[in-house]
Design an enzyme around this catalytic site. Structure first.
Site, short mmCIF file in Angstrom:
data_model
loop_
_atom_site.label_atom_id
_atom_site.label_comp_id
_atom_site.label_asym_id
_atom_site.label_seq_id
_atom_site.Cartn_x
_atom_site.Cartn_y
_atom_site.Cartn_z
N THR A 1 -8.80 -30.40 1.99
CA THR A 1 -7.49 -30.73 3.08
C THR A 1 -7.05 -32.43 3.20
O THR A 1 -7.87 -32.93 3.28
CB THR A 1 -8.16 -30.67 4.70
OG1 THR A 1 -8.10 -28.49 4.15
CG2 THR A 1 -6.43 -29.95 5.03
N GLU B 1 -14.16 -23.54 6.59
CA GLU B 1 -15.70 -22.96 7.51
C GLU B 1 -16.37 -22.35 8.00
O GLU B 1 -16.50 -21.77 8.62
CB GLU B 1 -14.88 -23.54 9.11
CG GLU B 1 -14.16 -25.13 9.08
CD GLU B 1 -14.36 -26.18 10.03
OE1 GLU B 1 -15.58 -25.80 10.29
OE2 GLU B 1 -14.52 -26.94 9.41
N PHE C 1 -11.86 -34.22 4.72
CA PHE C 1 -13.25 -34.39 4.27
C PHE C 1 -13.34 -33.50 3.53
O PHE C 1 -12.99 -32.20 3.23
CB PHE C 1 -14.06 -33.29 5.86
CG PHE C 1 -15.39 -32.91 5.93
CD1 PHE C 1 -16.39 -33.73 6.13
CD2 PHE C 1 -15.86 -31.75 5.97
CE1 PHE C 1 -17.17 -33.90 6.17
CE2 PHE C 1 -16.66 -31.51 5.44
CZ PHE C 1 -17.60 -32.32 5.64
N SER D 1 -16.37 -14.94 6.99
CA SER D 1 -17.14 -14.27 7.40
C SER D 1 -18.50 -13.86 7.24
O SER D 1 -19.21 -13.56 8.22
CB SER D 1 -16.56 -12.92 7.16
OG SER D 1 -14.48 -13.66 8.31
N GLY E 1 10.02 -2.97 7.75
CA GLY E 1 10.63 -3.54 6.31
C GLY E 1 10.53 -5.42 7.29
O GLY E 1 10.39 -6.20 6.69
N TRP F 1 -11.28 -28.32 -3.14
CA TRP F 1 -10.37 -27.86 -2.01
C TRP F 1 -10.13 -28.40 -0.60
O TRP F 1 -10.12 -27.78 0.06
CB TRP F 1 -11.59 -26.36 -1.27
CG TRP F 1 -11.63 -25.51 -2.58
CD1 TRP F 1 -12.79 -25.25 -3.29
CD2 TRP F 1 -10.63 -23.77 -2.86
NE1 TRP F 1 -13.08 -24.40 -3.83
CE2 TRP F 1 -11.34 -23.38 -3.46
CE3 TRP F 1 -9.29 -23.91 -2.87
CZ2 TRP F 1 -10.56 -22.48 -4.49
CZ3 TRP F 1 -8.93 -22.91 -3.04
CH2 TRP F 1 -8.94 -22.00 -3.91
C1 LIG Z 1 -6.73 -23.69 2.19
C2 LIG Z 1 -8.19 -24.16 2.50
C3 LIG Z 1 -8.76 -25.91 3.05
C4 LIG Z 1 -9.93 -26.07 2.87
N1 LIG Z 1 -10.21 -27.23 3.24
C5 LIG Z 1 -11.52 -27.86 3.01
C6 LIG Z 1 -11.94 -29.06 2.64
O1 LIG Z 1 -11.38 -29.49 3.56
N2 LIG Z 1 -13.09 -29.53 2.90
C7 LIG Z 1 -14.22 -28.74 2.35
O2 LIG Z 1 -15.06 -29.21 2.41
N3 LIG Z 1 -13.32 -27.53 1.69
C8 LIG Z 1 -12.54 -27.31 2.07
N4 LIG Z 1 -12.05 -25.65 1.89
C9 LIG Z 1 -13.13 -25.17 0.87
C10 LIG Z 1 -13.76 -23.74 1.64
O3 LIG Z 1 -14.51 -23.91 3.03
C11 LIG Z 1 -14.66 -23.32 0.79
O4 LIG Z 1 -13.83 -22.15 -0.19
C12 LIG Z 1 -15.55 -22.05 2.02
O5 LIG Z 1 -16.12 -22.91 1.69
C13 LIG Z 1 -16.16 -21.04 0.35
O6 LIG Z 1 -16.37 -21.06 0.07
P1 LIG Z 1 -15.68 -20.37 -2.12
O7 LIG Z 1 -14.62 -20.64 -1.91
O8 LIG Z 1 -16.70 -20.93 -3.21
O9 LIG Z 1 -16.49 -19.12 -2.21
P2 LIG Z 1 -18.02 -18.22 -2.20
O10 LIG Z 1 -18.65 -19.49 -1.75
O11 LIG Z 1 -17.75 -18.43 -3.46
O12 LIG Z 1 -17.83 -17.21 -1.95
C14 LIG Z 1 -17.28 -15.94 -1.85
C15 LIG Z 1 -17.47 -14.84 -1.22
O13 LIG Z 1 -18.79 -14.38 -1.97
C16 LIG Z 1 -19.61 -14.20 -0.50
N5 LIG Z 1 -20.90 -15.00 -0.62
C17 LIG Z 1 -21.15 -16.11 -0.96
N6 LIG Z 1 -22.67 -15.86 -0.48
C18 LIG Z 1 -22.69 -14.71 0.74
C19 LIG Z 1 -23.98 -14.59 0.81
N7 LIG Z 1 -25.57 -15.58 0.90
N8 LIG Z 1 -23.75 -13.74 1.16
C20 LIG Z 1 -23.08 -12.64 1.84
N9 LIG Z 1 -21.90 -12.97 1.12
C21 LIG Z 1 -22.07 -14.61 0.80
C22 LIG Z 1 -18.79 -14.81 0.54
O14 LIG Z 1 -18.38 -14.18 1.93
C23 LIG Z 1 -17.27 -14.77 -0.38
O15 LIG Z 1 -16.24 -13.71 0.85
C24 LIG Z 1 -10.95 -25.16 1.88
C25 LIG Z 1 -10.37 -23.94 0.86
C26 LIG Z 1 -8.91 -24.11 1.41
C27 LIG Z 1 -8.65 -22.26 0.89
#
Ligand SMILES: Cc1cc2nc3c(=O)[nH]c(=O)nc-3n(C[C@H](O)[C@H](O)[C@H](O)COP(=O)(O)OP(=O)(O)OC[C@H]3O[C@@H](n4cnc5c(N)ncnc54)[C@H](O)[C@@H]3O)c2cc1C
Length: 414
Positions: free
Chosen positions: A174, A394, A137, A397, A371, A172
């Site tokens: 999966t 998903e 997805f 937090s 440890g 990202w």
């Molecule tokens: C192992 C792994 C598997 C994944 N699998 C999938 C998948 O199968 N399909 C898919 O589509 N995606 C997938 N993802 C992506 C994942 O859903 C995103 O990493 C996630 O949604 C966060 O987006 P970002 O990494 O761009 O972080 P950002 O959106 O850049 O966020 C960075 C930080 O800013 C904070 N932040 C952002 N906006 C706000 C706000 N408005 N208010 C307060 N704080 C905020 C966030 O909470 C976070 O702490 C995967 C990621 C990983 C690491």
């Protein structure tokens, strides 16, 4: 409770007793997690590769596949999905995600597709027991993580050929690039933001879809994560989930300014959040059980360390928090299955709580092992690395708190 003592049948319905079916399935998945998944966990974490032989074992016993999933979904209480996920991820989260990652694609097809599309594509996501496949997805992009509305991947309709042409880069994903079936969220009208999104199935072997860089990760290392590139990727018109007529109607409503509850990506998240929460509960429980056993055996100052309140209370808090998280997960799963509205973002609550409990409880487990907990000789270090993703994917937090605070207040909390 009988009507005689003042309660009608309806009032007697609340019940936390699992059915025999649910107990049997839990035992069956636990057996697989204990006998097959856990012994393989360390190896595949170190190899950082998709554990195809374990997926195949799961397919052989019917745990991985269309029929298994249908059986888990059929439970009218909604609890079987979280029960299965908790047990499997209790075994190992990296392998668990390799087995359950496909569910994300399936959930997207389920929530946006027609019954015909469901019948055509879901079995292809899984393949057969002899030759299992996985699904992916793909919503996230380099510049569209939490902000799903920023998706730049486009889908253009070529009317003459009745084909959709997709262009863009997904991040990202999966199972990205190794999946038989990819579900891609793309924009069909950039001006409408998330309301201009649609979900597309990319059939196996379609030209124009390529895997990009594979990501090296902190945890969940047995699960493949990679970029996906779409370069003039053409798919038949029938690959638009839900069909063109429905999309056109939805777009017309959005252009008239009506609010829409049918945003493709958001809908998928709503269905899957309690399930994701149950995976985190499984990791947390695994770390709790391991550290409880350890604390009963490890002696310092002439007595088992569990006899110190500092350790005993930590374990008590772990048990308490894990049970609380599970109850939130079960409530949300039940609400989803019985069609209740998530008025207070109960799906988000369950995922938020479970993710944070998993990170916290696995860290506590490392502390209890001292440890040894910090080494790769013991599994709690891996569990802690695996748990961390549950406060990120998903919906992070922070995003869950945003969703909940908006739901409970009606305010535009930012
Ligand atoms: C192992 C792994 C598997 C994944 N699998 C999938 C998948 O199968 N399909 C898919 O589509 N995606 C997938 N993802 C992506 C994942 O859903 C995103 O990493 C996630 O949604 C966060 O987006 P970002 O990494 O761009 O972080 P950002 O959106 O850049 O966020 C960075 C930080 O800013 C904070 N932040 C952002 N906006 C706000 C706000 N408005 N208010 C307060 N704080 C905020 C966030 O909470 C976070 O702490 C995967 C990621 C990983 C690491």
């Amino acid at each position: 409770m009988s009507a005689e003592n003042g309660a009608g049948d309806g009032e007697a319905q609340f019940n936390l007793e699992l059915s025999q079916d649910q107990k049997d399935i839990r035992e069956w998945v636990h057996g697989f997690a204990e006998g097959v998944v856990r012994p393989a966990a360390h190896e595949w974490d170190e190899r950082e590769e998709t554990p195809w032989p374990v997926i195949q074992e799961a397919a052989k016993i019917g745990l991985y596949g269309f029929e298994g999933l249908a059986q888990f979904w059929m439970d009218p209480t909604g609890l079987t999905m979280p029960i299965v996920n908790e047990e499997l991820f209790w075994g190992d989260a990296g392998i668990g995600m390799s087995i359950m990652g496909t569910t994300l694609a399936v959930a997207a097809i389920y929530s946006s597709g027609t019954p015909e599309q469901l019948a055509e594509w879901v079995p292809q996501c899984y393949g057969g027991a002899d030759d299992p496949k996985v699904g992916a997805f793909c919503s996230s992009e380099p510049d569209a993580g939490s902000d799903v509305s920023a998706i730049r991947t486009t889908a253009r309709y070529d009317e003459a050929k009745d084909e959709w042409v997709l262009n863009g880069q997904k991040a990202w994903a999966t199972n990205g690039g190794i999946a038989a079936v990819h579900v891609i969220i793309a924009s069909v009208d950039r001006e409408l933001g998330a309301r201009g999104h649609a979900a597309f199935v990319i059939p196996p072997g379609t030209k124009g879809l390529e895997q990009g860089a594979k990501v090296k990760k902190h945890g969940l290392r047995a699960s493949h994560t990679a970029d996906v590139h779409l370069d003039d990727c053409r798919v038949p018109g029938s690959c638009l989930l839900g069909g063109k007529e429905k999309l056109d109607e939805r777009l017309a409503r959005a252009r008239e300014g009506e609010s829409s509850r049918g945003q493709a990506a958001m809908k998928t998240f709503e269905v899957s959040r309690p399930t994701v929460g149950s995976q985190a509960v499984g990791i947390a429980r695994a770390a709790y059980e391991y550290s409880l056993d350890y604390a009963k055996q490890r002696e310092q100052f002439g007595r088992p360390i569990v006899e110190n309140q500092a350790i005993g209370f930590a374990l008590a808090d772990m048990k308490l928090e894990i049970d609380a998280a599970r109850l939130l997960v079960w409530r949300a799963a039940w609400m989803g299955r019985t069609g209740k509205d998530f008025d207070n973002a109960e799906g988000s609550m369950s995922k938020l709580k479970a993710g944070e409990v998993a990170v916290w409880a696995t860290e506590r487990a490392i502390q209890i092992l001292g440890g040894n907990g910090y080494t790769r000789e013991y599994p709690v270090e891996r569990m802690h690395r695996d748990a961390k993703i549950y406060t990120i994917f998903e919906g992070t937090s922070e995003i869950q708190r945003l969703v909940i605070s908006r739901a409970i207040s009606g305010a535009r909390v930012r």
